[in-house]
Write a protein that holds these residues in place. Sequence first.
Motif, PDB file in Angstrom:
ATOM      1  N   VAL A   1       0.862  -1.182   0.000  1.00  0.00           N
ATOM      2  CA  VAL A   1       0.000   0.000   0.000  1.00  0.00           C
ATOM      3  C   VAL A   1       0.897   1.230   0.000  1.00  0.00           C
ATOM      4  CG1 VAL A   1      -1.779   1.315   1.199  1.00  0.00           C
ATOM      5  CG2 VAL A   1      -1.841  -1.183   1.230  1.00  0.00           C
ATOM      6  N   ILE A   2       0.725   2.047  -1.047  1.00  0.00           N
ATOM      7  CA  ILE A   2       1.471   3.320  -1.111  1.00  0.00           C
ATOM      8  C   ILE A   2       0.592   4.391  -0.456  1.00  0.00           C
ATOM      9  CG2 ILE A   2       2.533   5.025  -2.608  1.00  0.00           C
ATOM     10  CD1 ILE A   2       2.925   2.805  -4.677  1.00  0.00           C
ATOM     11  N   TRP A   3       1.007   4.832   0.710  1.00  0.00           N
ATOM     12  CA  TRP A   3       0.195   5.779   1.498  1.00  0.00           C
ATOM     13  C   TRP A   3       0.550   7.220   1.185  1.00  0.00           C
ATOM     14  CZ3 TRP A   3      -3.644   4.087   4.732  1.00  0.00           C
ATOM     15  CH2 TRP A   3      -4.265   5.079   5.542  1.00  0.00           C
ATOM     16  N   GLY A   4       1.800   7.498   1.027  1.00  0.00           N
ATOM     17  CA  GLY A   4       2.238   8.875   0.777  1.00  0.00           C
ATOM     18  C   GLY A   4       2.367   9.660   2.066  1.00  0.00           C
ATOM     19  N   THR A   5       1.766  10.849   2.121  1.00  0.00           N
ATOM     20  CA  THR A   5       1.852  11.710   3.310  1.00  0.00           C
ATOM     21  C   THR A   5       0.732  11.368   4.296  1.00  0.00           C
ATOM     22  OG1 THR A   5       0.401  13.437   2.420  1.00  0.00           O
ATOM     23  CG2 THR A   5       2.739  13.536   1.814  1.00  0.00           C
TER      24      THR A   5
ATOM     25  N   LYS B   1      -8.111   8.274   3.932  1.00  0.00           N
ATOM     26  CA  LYS B   1      -7.380   7.184   3.287  1.00  0.00           C
ATOM     27  C   LYS B   1      -7.652   5.847   3.981  1.00  0.00           C
ATOM     28  CE  LYS B   1      -3.515  10.018   1.649  1.00  0.00           C
ATOM     29  NZ  LYS B   1      -2.051  10.244   1.733  1.00  0.00           N
ATOM     30  N   ALA B   2      -7.669   5.889   5.326  1.00  0.00           N
ATOM     31  CA  ALA B   2      -7.914   4.646   6.068  1.00  0.00           C
ATOM     32  C   ALA B   2      -9.294   4.101   5.764  1.00  0.00           C
ATOM     33  CB  ALA B   2      -7.759   4.913   7.565  1.00  0.00           C
ATOM     34  N   LEU B   3     -10.285   4.976   5.592  1.00  0.00           N
ATOM     35  CA  LEU B   3     -11.634   4.531   5.278  1.00  0.00           C
ATOM     36  C   LEU B   3     -11.699   3.896   3.890  1.00  0.00           C
ATOM     37  CD1 LEU B   3     -14.588   4.488   6.254  1.00  0.00           C
ATOM     38  CD2 LEU B   3     -14.889   6.731   5.154  1.00  0.00           C
ATOM     39  N   LYS B   4     -11.001   4.461   2.920  1.00  0.00           N
ATOM     40  CA  LYS B   4     -11.050   3.948   1.551  1.00  0.00           C
ATOM     41  C   LYS B   4     -10.213   2.677   1.396  1.00  0.00           C
ATOM     42  CE  LYS B   4     -12.104   8.283  -0.774  1.00  0.00           C
ATOM     43  NZ  LYS B   4     -11.713   9.270  -1.816  1.00  0.00           N
ATOM     44  N   LEU B   5      -9.175   2.512   2.239  1.00  0.00           N
ATOM     45  CA  LEU B   5      -8.326   1.341   2.091  1.00  0.00           C
ATOM     46  C   LEU B   5      -9.090   0.057   2.382  1.00  0.00           C
ATOM     47  CD1 LEU B   5      -5.566   0.098   1.553  1.00  0.00           C
ATOM     48  CD2 LEU B   5      -5.000   0.498   3.965  1.00  0.00           C
ATOM     49  N   GLY B   6      -9.989   0.092   3.336  1.00  0.00           N
ATOM     50  CA  GLY B   6     -10.757  -1.108   3.647  1.00  0.00           C
ATOM     51  C   GLY B   6     -11.530  -1.618   2.449  1.00  0.00           C
ATOM     52  N   ALA B   7     -12.136  -0.714   1.698  1.00  0.00           N
ATOM     53  CA  ALA B   7     -12.886  -1.113   0.503  1.00  0.00           C
ATOM     54  C   ALA B   7     -11.955  -1.460  -0.652  1.00  0.00           C
ATOM     55  CB  ALA B   7     -13.835   0.009   0.092  1.00  0.00           C
ATOM     56  N   LEU B   8     -10.820  -0.768  -0.706  1.00  0.00           N
ATOM     57  CA  LEU B   8      -9.895  -0.986  -1.819  1.00  0.00           C
ATOM     58  C   LEU B   8      -9.247  -2.369  -1.753  1.00  0.00           C
ATOM     59  CD1 LEU B   8      -9.127   0.963  -4.136  1.00  0.00           C
ATOM     60  CD2 LEU B   8      -7.007   1.434  -2.889  1.00  0.00           C
ATOM     61  N   LEU B   9      -9.012  -2.868  -0.569  1.00  0.00           N
ATOM     62  CA  LEU B   9      -8.355  -4.170  -0.423  1.00  0.00           C
ATOM     63  C   LEU B   9      -9.260  -5.329  -0.841  1.00  0.00           C
ATOM     64  CD1 LEU B   9      -6.393  -3.737   2.922  1.00  0.00           C
ATOM     65  CD2 LEU B   9      -5.474  -3.752   0.587  1.00  0.00           C
ATOM     66  N   THR B  10     -10.522  -5.077  -1.024  1.00  0.00           N
ATOM     67  CA  THR B  10     -11.420  -6.144  -1.489  1.00  0.00           C
ATOM     68  C   THR B  10     -11.250  -6.410  -2.979  1.00  0.00           C
ATOM     69  OG1 THR B  10     -13.206  -4.550  -1.889  1.00  0.00           O
ATOM     70  CG2 THR B  10     -13.101  -5.565   0.308  1.00  0.00           C
TER      71      THR B  10
ATOM     72  N   LEU C   1      -2.764   5.032  -2.509  1.00  0.00           N
ATOM     73  CA  LEU C   1      -3.670   5.995  -1.856  1.00  0.00           C
ATOM     74  C   LEU C   1      -2.993   7.352  -1.675  1.00  0.00           C
ATOM     75  CD1 LEU C   1      -5.289   3.785   0.926  1.00  0.00           C
ATOM     76  CD2 LEU C   1      -6.482   4.881  -0.969  1.00  0.00           C
ATOM     77  N   SER C   2      -1.886   7.557  -2.392  1.00  0.00           N
ATOM     78  CA  SER C   2      -1.199   8.845  -2.222  1.00  0.00           C
ATOM     79  C   SER C   2      -2.092  10.006  -2.626  1.00  0.00           C
ATOM     80  CB  SER C   2       0.101   8.859  -3.045  1.00  0.00           C
ATOM     81  OG  SER C   2      -0.178   8.607  -4.428  1.00  0.00           O
ATOM     82  N   SER C   3      -3.030   9.753  -3.555  1.00  0.00           N
ATOM     83  CA  SER C   3      -4.035  10.746  -3.918  1.00  0.00           C
ATOM     84  C   SER C   3      -5.396  10.136  -3.601  1.00  0.00           C
ATOM     85  CB  SER C   3      -3.944  11.103  -5.413  1.00  0.00           C
ATOM     86  OG  SER C   3      -4.969  12.023  -5.764  1.00  0.00           O
ATOM     87  N   PRO C   4      -5.967  10.441  -2.439  1.00  0.00           N
ATOM     88  CA  PRO C   4      -7.216   9.787  -2.036  1.00  0.00           C
ATOM     89  C   PRO C   4      -8.380  10.069  -2.979  1.00  0.00           C
ATOM     90  CG  PRO C   4      -6.713  11.618  -0.588  1.00  0.00           C
ATOM     91  CD  PRO C   4      -5.513  11.446  -1.448  1.00  0.00           C
ATOM     92  N   ASP C   5      -8.300  11.110  -3.784  1.00  0.00           N
ATOM     93  CA  ASP C   5      -9.383  11.377  -4.719  1.00  0.00           C
ATOM     94  C   ASP C   5      -9.342  10.411  -5.898  1.00  0.00           C
ATOM     95  OD1 ASP C   5     -10.347  13.516  -3.221  1.00  0.00           O
ATOM     96  OD2 ASP C   5      -8.973  14.938  -4.173  1.00  0.00           O
ATOM     97  N   LEU C   6      -8.161   9.867  -6.204  1.00  0.00           N
ATOM     98  CA  LEU C   6      -8.004   8.946  -7.347  1.00  0.00           C
ATOM     99  C   LEU C   6      -7.187   7.722  -6.895  1.00  0.00           C
ATOM    100  CD1 LEU C   6      -7.127  11.516 -10.160  1.00  0.00           C
ATOM    101  CD2 LEU C   6      -9.314  10.324  -9.850  1.00  0.00           C
ATOM    102  N   PRO C   7      -7.725   6.914  -5.982  1.00  0.00           N
ATOM    103  CA  PRO C   7      -6.992   5.697  -5.580  1.00  0.00           C
ATOM    104  C   PRO C   7      -6.919   4.704  -6.744  1.00  0.00           C
ATOM    105  CG  PRO C   7      -9.192   5.671  -4.664  1.00  0.00           C
ATOM    106  CD  PRO C   7      -9.046   7.012  -5.330  1.00  0.00           C
TER     107      PRO C   7
END
Length: 313
Positions: free
Chosen positions: A276-280, A287-296, A304-310
């Motif tokens: 997972v590339i988190w960035g800043t 980001k933490a909220l979107k990562l849960g859905a993204l890992l599915t 996720l360095s740009s949370p608007d465009l994961p």
Amino acid sequence: MTGPTEEPEAADESGGVAGEAPGEGAAVPGDVIARTDDDEPDFEGPRRRARREREERRAAQERAIAIENARREAKRRVTGRPADDPKPAARGLIRGLKALMWSALISVVVVGAGLLLYFTPIMSARVLAITGLVTLSQDEVQQAAAVPADTPLLQIDTDAVADRVATIRRVASARVQREYPSTLRITIVERIPLVVKDYPDGPHLFDRDGVDFATAPPPQGLPYLDADTPGPTDLPTLAALQVLTSLRPEVASQVSRIGAPSVASITLTLFDGRQVIWGTTDRTDEKALKLGALLTQPGTTYDLSSPDLPTVK
């Protein structure tokens, strides 16, 4: 022819002329003429003067008493209170003096009791109660506290005892309380390991504040920290710990390593090898909220360095 010769009037035996009533005409010999006050003032001796002055003073005092009684009677009629009742001010003064006396007595008793408890072992620390221990032992805390047995509770500096206990590396905080009559309670909050880093002398455990508090085998599943100089003042370390604490428990349990070469290059490595590339740390909660859905979604790299465009690769 010569007329009858007139005989002279016979004088009264009292020397007056016959036919005149005494008191009418010449004064009767032996009479004393009374003098009035207008002729000459009476003589006043010292005793008479003193008696007169006493009588004047007595009369003046009686007049003053009569005036005062009349004033009190008039006041009684106006207020409806008996004239001989004590004034409220006098009653208040008496109550104030009583309260002052009781306050002084209570103060003496309190001070005496305090001195008795401070200098005698009546209420001494005979029991040392330690709570909150997880990995520490009672002996470690007792040795750090260094409280002599049977020390009067009032003589124990609780802040100093807490500071000594807090020198134990595993202790995050310590609170010391007196519990009368004879207990000193120490409440411990131990540090919880959040990440681990390998060193030549073995693995070091770090808590959420970046404190290196133990050198010991890490608990199973604890993620490793990849940072150059980890510590409570190292910014990349604090950024990595902020990211870990923001993750949901089901996601945090999948993290095996967290890399923090800088505050802008945070990366997560999961146990299954995904990255997972988190960035800043900007918008970390989002980001933490979107990562849960993204890992599915299937993939190996989640950006996720740009949370608007994961993105998922």
